[in-house]
Design a protein around this motif. Sequence first.
Motif, PDB file in Angstrom:
ATOM      1  N   UNK A  40       8.945  54.864  88.626  1.00 25.20           N
ATOM      2  CA  UNK A  40      10.298  55.043  88.091  1.00 25.20           C
ATOM      3  C   UNK A  40      10.423  54.390  86.711  1.00 25.20           C
ATOM      4  N   UNK A  41      11.028  55.093  85.792  1.00 28.17           N
ATOM      5  CA  UNK A  41      11.267  54.621  84.410  1.00 28.17           C
ATOM      6  C   UNK A  41      10.029  54.615  83.508  1.00 28.17           C
ATOM      7  N   UNK A  42       8.874  54.970  84.055  1.00 28.57           N
ATOM      8  CA  UNK A  42       7.658  55.045  83.220  1.00 28.57           C
ATOM      9  C   UNK A  42       7.832  56.094  82.122  1.00 28.57           C
ATOM     10  N   UNK A  43       7.251  55.805  80.958  1.00 29.41           N
ATOM     11  CA  UNK A  43       7.194  56.809  79.892  1.00 29.41           C
ATOM     12  C   UNK A  43       5.875  57.562  80.055  1.00 29.41           C
ATOM     13  N   UNK A  44       5.983  58.850  80.329  1.00 29.60           N
ATOM     14  CA  UNK A  44       4.806  59.693  80.578  1.00 29.60           C
ATOM     15  C   UNK A  44       4.718  60.722  79.453  1.00 29.60           C
ATOM     16  N   UNK A  45       3.549  60.775  78.836  1.00 26.83           N
ATOM     17  CA  UNK A  45       3.339  61.707  77.726  1.00 26.83           C
ATOM     18  C   UNK A  45       2.309  62.756  78.136  1.00 26.83           C
ATOM     19  N   UNK A  46       2.674  64.017  77.991  1.00 27.66           N
ATOM     20  CA  UNK A  46       1.748  65.124  78.241  1.00 27.66           C
ATOM     21  C   UNK A  46       1.453  65.785  76.907  1.00 27.66           C
ATOM     22  N   UNK A  47       0.190  66.138  76.663  1.00 27.79           N
ATOM     23  CA  UNK A  47      -0.131  66.828  75.405  1.00 27.79           C
ATOM     24  C   UNK A  47      -1.301  67.779  75.634  1.00 27.79           C
ATOM     25  N   UNK A  48      -1.254  68.906  74.923  1.00 27.60           N
ATOM     26  CA  UNK A  48      -2.290  69.921  75.123  1.00 27.60           C
ATOM     27  C   UNK A  48      -2.611  70.630  73.822  1.00 27.60           C
ATOM     28  N   UNK A  49      -3.821  71.155  73.766  1.00 25.21           N
ATOM     29  CA  UNK A  49      -4.249  71.984  72.637  1.00 25.21           C
ATOM     30  C   UNK A  49      -5.224  73.015  73.182  1.00 25.21           C
ATOM     31  N   UNK A  50      -5.157  74.222  72.647  1.00 23.08           N
ATOM     32  CA  UNK A  50      -6.138  75.218  73.088  1.00 23.08           C
ATOM     33  C   UNK A  50      -5.980  76.546  72.402  1.00 23.08           C
ATOM     34  N   UNK A  51      -6.526  77.551  73.063  1.00 22.82           N
ATOM     35  CA  UNK A  51      -6.612  78.902  72.500  1.00 22.82           C
ATOM     36  C   UNK A  51      -5.267  79.375  71.971  1.00 22.82           C
ATOM     37  N   UNK A  52      -5.341  80.048  70.857  1.00 23.55           N
ATOM     38  CA  UNK A  52      -4.136  80.596  70.190  1.00 23.55           C
ATOM     39  C   UNK A  52      -4.262  80.532  68.665  1.00 23.55           C
ATOM     40  N   UNK A  53      -4.505  79.350  68.085  1.00 24.52           N
ATOM     41  CA  UNK A  53      -4.364  78.056  68.708  1.00 24.52           C
ATOM     42  C   UNK A  53      -2.909  77.825  69.093  1.00 24.52           C
ATOM     43  N   UNK A  54      -2.728  77.099  70.182  1.00 25.69           N
ATOM     44  CA  UNK A  54      -1.404  76.609  70.564  1.00 25.69           C
ATOM     45  C   UNK A  54      -1.550  75.139  70.924  1.00 25.69           C
ATOM     46  N   UNK A  55      -0.518  74.384  70.709  1.00 20.97           N
ATOM     47  CA  UNK A  55      -0.537  72.983  71.120  1.00 20.97           C
ATOM     48  C   UNK A  55       0.896  72.511  71.342  1.00 20.97           C
ATOM     49  N   UNK A  56       1.019  71.382  72.036  1.00 25.32           N
ATOM     50  CA  UNK A  56       2.367  70.885  72.315  1.00 25.32           C
ATOM     51  C   UNK A  56       2.342  69.579  73.067  1.00 25.32           C
ATOM     52  N   UNK A  57       3.518  68.964  73.156  1.00 33.09           N
ATOM     53  CA  UNK A  57       3.644  67.720  73.922  1.00 33.09           C
ATOM     54  C   UNK A  57       5.004  67.687  74.605  1.00 33.09           C
ATOM     55  N   UNK A  58       5.053  66.921  75.677  1.00 31.56           N
ATOM     56  CA  UNK A  58       6.308  66.673  76.399  1.00 31.56           C
ATOM     57  C   UNK A  58       6.368  65.182  76.700  1.00 31.56           C
ATOM     58  N   UNK A  59       7.487  64.548  76.364  1.00 29.38           N
ATOM     59  CA  UNK A  59       7.657  63.121  76.670  1.00 29.38           C
ATOM     60  C   UNK A  59       8.717  62.991  77.767  1.00 29.38           C
ATOM     61  N   UNK A  60       8.368  62.227  78.790  1.00 24.71           N
ATOM     62  CA  UNK A  60       9.223  62.128  79.982  1.00 24.71           C
ATOM     63  C   UNK A  60       9.514  60.658  80.296  1.00 24.71           C
ATOM     64  N   UNK A  61      10.754  60.348  80.651  1.00 20.07           N
ATOM     65  CA  UNK A  61      11.023  59.047  81.298  1.00 20.07           C
ATOM     66  C   UNK A  61      11.155  59.336  82.785  1.00 20.07           C
ATOM     67  N   UNK A  62      10.254  58.797  83.573  1.00 19.04           N
ATOM     68  CA  UNK A  62      10.159  59.170  84.991  1.00 19.04           C
ATOM     69  C   UNK A  62      11.323  58.642  85.804  1.00 19.04           C
TER      70      UNK A  62
END
Length: 334
Positions: free
Chosen positions: A312-334
Amino acid sequence: MYNSKITGLGFYVPDNIVTNDDLSKMMDTNDEWIQERTGIKQRHWIKEGSNETSSTMGAKAAERAIEKSGLTKDDIDFIIFATLSPDYYFPGCGVQIQDMLEMDTVGALDIRNQCSGFVYALSTADQFIKTGMYKNILVIGSEYHSNGLDKTTRGRGVSVIFGDGAGACVLSRTEDNNKGILSSHLHSQGKYADKLIVTSPSIKHWVPEIINAEEEDISYFPYMDGTFVFKNAVVRFSEVIMEALAANQMQSTDIDLFIPHQANLRIAQYIQHKFKLKDDQVYNNIMNYGNTTAASIIIALSEASEKGLVKENDIVLLAAFGSGFTWGSVLIRW
Ligand code: UT7
């Protein structure tokens, strides 16, 4: 405006484990090369002759995620399915989930953004929830790579990397504005589409042509300029992480858990080093599953959560890169 938070997670991988030694019986490769260059020790591949597909694996992961959320399938308002290996050219896998889970006639959307597919899918779901259109969205990433790989020495630079599997989450409305998805950041650069691509079947090169193709026609196998993709990945990963941190006035020390797309352990380690993240701030599981493309982040997040690594309350960062090229990130407070 509402916020959205993940209320349930689940993943599913086929039972059949393929080790690096198993691969060395199919092609000229070896455990040392694969581990040294990618970090991968094994991957799960659907057994030949099995009825499993991206949608059946996705359905299993989805059932687990719905159960964990404490909701029932009747509470789900919308389905988003990310994959580059759909069961059919069309229709997409989303509608198959609607049918397999015997859900009401809710809308279903397929996302075609390869390794960034889950990040794009989660961000899309977040927008639907923020506007108040939906309350609970099932977000799935699933890949059945193994049947589409060149398992000869010719394809070794690509085929040893990829694994099969699926992950899912339920994203739900929350009225707590401090919790859930804080921001998401999406990018693309189609100029480099041909650096990681499967060109057939396509409307330009349709199935009868492929069936009659010469043995050297490799257009239906994934092509990857690995070194070029690697070099772009480390740059774009870094940019999109900085973008997420800046948007939320955070530093890398604020990150409790970073889950990168599991493309190559060396990419994840480069990013970890660059942002001075400690080992317990980063979760990797590519060693056991290989690169499962749109499923990789959500499999890793589900597994990390099962291990009690997301609190609970953790800061979780998701990030990706790949074919396309496409890339992105999502920042979450759990
Ligand atoms: O998930 C989507 C995004 N994808 C990525 O981010 C992947 C990015 N790229 C990579 O991860 C790496 O480029 C690879 C793991 C794909 C390849 O590693 P590399 O260090 O870039 O190797 P390379 O392609 O430069 O190949 C080096 C050598 C070559 O031999 P020579 O020409 O130096 O004699 C290859 O033929 O390794 C050879 N090789 C292999 N040897 C044994 C390539 N694949 C294999 C293999 N087993 N499986």
